[in-house]
Design a protein around this motif. Sequence first.
Motif, mmCIF file in Angstrom:
data_model
loop_
_atom_site.group_PDB
_atom_site.id
_atom_site.type_symbol
_atom_site.label_atom_id
_atom_site.label_comp_id
_atom_site.label_asym_id
_atom_site.label_seq_id
_atom_site.Cartn_x
_atom_site.Cartn_y
_atom_site.Cartn_z
ATOM 1 N N SER A 133 0.824 -1.215 0.000
ATOM 2 C CA SER A 133 0.000 0.000 0.000
ATOM 3 C C SER A 133 0.862 1.270 0.000
ATOM 4 C CB SER A 133 -0.969 0.002 1.183
ATOM 5 O OG SER A 133 -0.243 -0.033 2.390
ATOM 6 N N ASN A 134 2.152 1.161 0.341
ATOM 7 C CA ASN A 134 3.050 2.312 0.331
ATOM 8 C C ASN A 134 3.871 2.413 -0.957
ATOM 9 O OD1 ASN A 134 2.474 3.465 2.898
ATOM 10 N ND2 ASN A 134 3.547 1.734 3.839
ATOM 11 N N LEU A 135 3.750 1.422 -1.835
ATOM 12 C CA LEU A 135 4.487 1.441 -3.108
ATOM 13 C C LEU A 135 3.691 2.225 -4.160
ATOM 14 C CD1 LEU A 135 5.631 -2.292 -3.363
ATOM 15 C CD2 LEU A 135 7.053 -0.326 -2.813
ATOM 16 N N PRO A 136 4.351 2.693 -5.195
ATOM 17 C CA PRO A 136 3.613 3.310 -6.310
ATOM 18 C C PRO A 136 2.638 2.282 -6.895
ATOM 19 C CG PRO A 136 5.971 3.705 -6.543
ATOM 20 C CD PRO A 136 5.804 2.755 -5.409
ATOM 21 N N PRO A 137 1.455 2.722 -7.299
ATOM 22 C CA PRO A 137 0.435 1.781 -7.752
ATOM 23 C C PRO A 137 0.850 0.894 -8.922
ATOM 24 C CG PRO A 137 -0.516 3.961 -7.451
ATOM 25 C CD PRO A 137 0.956 4.089 -7.257
ATOM 26 N N ASP A 138 1.581 1.437 -9.881
ATOM 27 C CA ASP A 138 1.967 0.609 -11.022
ATOM 28 C C ASP A 138 2.950 -0.482 -10.615
ATOM 29 O OD1 ASP A 138 3.891 2.554 -10.515
ATOM 30 O OD2 ASP A 138 4.518 2.707 -12.614
ATOM 31 N N PHE A 139 3.884 -0.165 -9.710
ATOM 32 C CA PHE A 139 4.843 -1.151 -9.233
ATOM 33 C C PHE A 139 4.159 -2.201 -8.362
ATOM 34 C CE2 PHE A 139 8.408 -2.486 -6.422
ATOM 35 C CZ PHE A 139 9.217 -3.024 -7.404
ATOM 36 N N ALA A 140 3.255 -1.744 -7.499
ATOM 37 C CA ALA A 140 2.516 -2.670 -6.638
ATOM 38 C C ALA A 140 1.658 -3.608 -7.484
ATOM 39 C CB ALA A 140 1.652 -1.896 -5.650
#
Length: 179
Positions: A133-140
């Motif tokens: 949830s703390n990562l950038p959305p595309d990477f997550a």
Amino acid sequence: MRKILPILALGFALPGAVVLMRHGDLSQMFAAFAEPPGLMQGCGDVPEAVALAEELRDRALRIERYLESVEARKAELAAAQTSLTRKLVELRAEKTGIQSHRSGNSAAVRDDIQRLIAVYDQMKPAEAAAIISNLPPDFAAEILIRLQPENGARIIASVEPQQAALLTAEMGARSVRKQ
């Protein structure tokens, strides 16, 4: 009469062929001489003849200079072609090196991603959800897509609903972009 014409043609063509064979380089035939031997003999008092001789000499000099410039350009073009060929070989070698470097890098990146996925597969869903949830959305989304489906589902279930919706949309958009 018909037998005489071929003989006359041969008689005129043979000396021309001999002259051409003697002077393999035709530019030498047109080379200007400082004072053509016997050209002005007996015509020095006719102004038109003197002017014509000077005009012919000037033209011959211009032709000679032009032929010299053509030869110089030929030499420049040959040098440029050699230089360009050498540069092309160098660039092709660099391109091959870059491509091999890229393929080596992409293999290393793939290995790193596989290790990262293995780490997330081993984590508890609540812990993985807190990190994702703390990562950038595309990477997550990329990580979640590559996880085992059961583990990915548990992690998404552990994420806040608004974040889960964003990650799911990102995963769907990624899948659409791939096609």
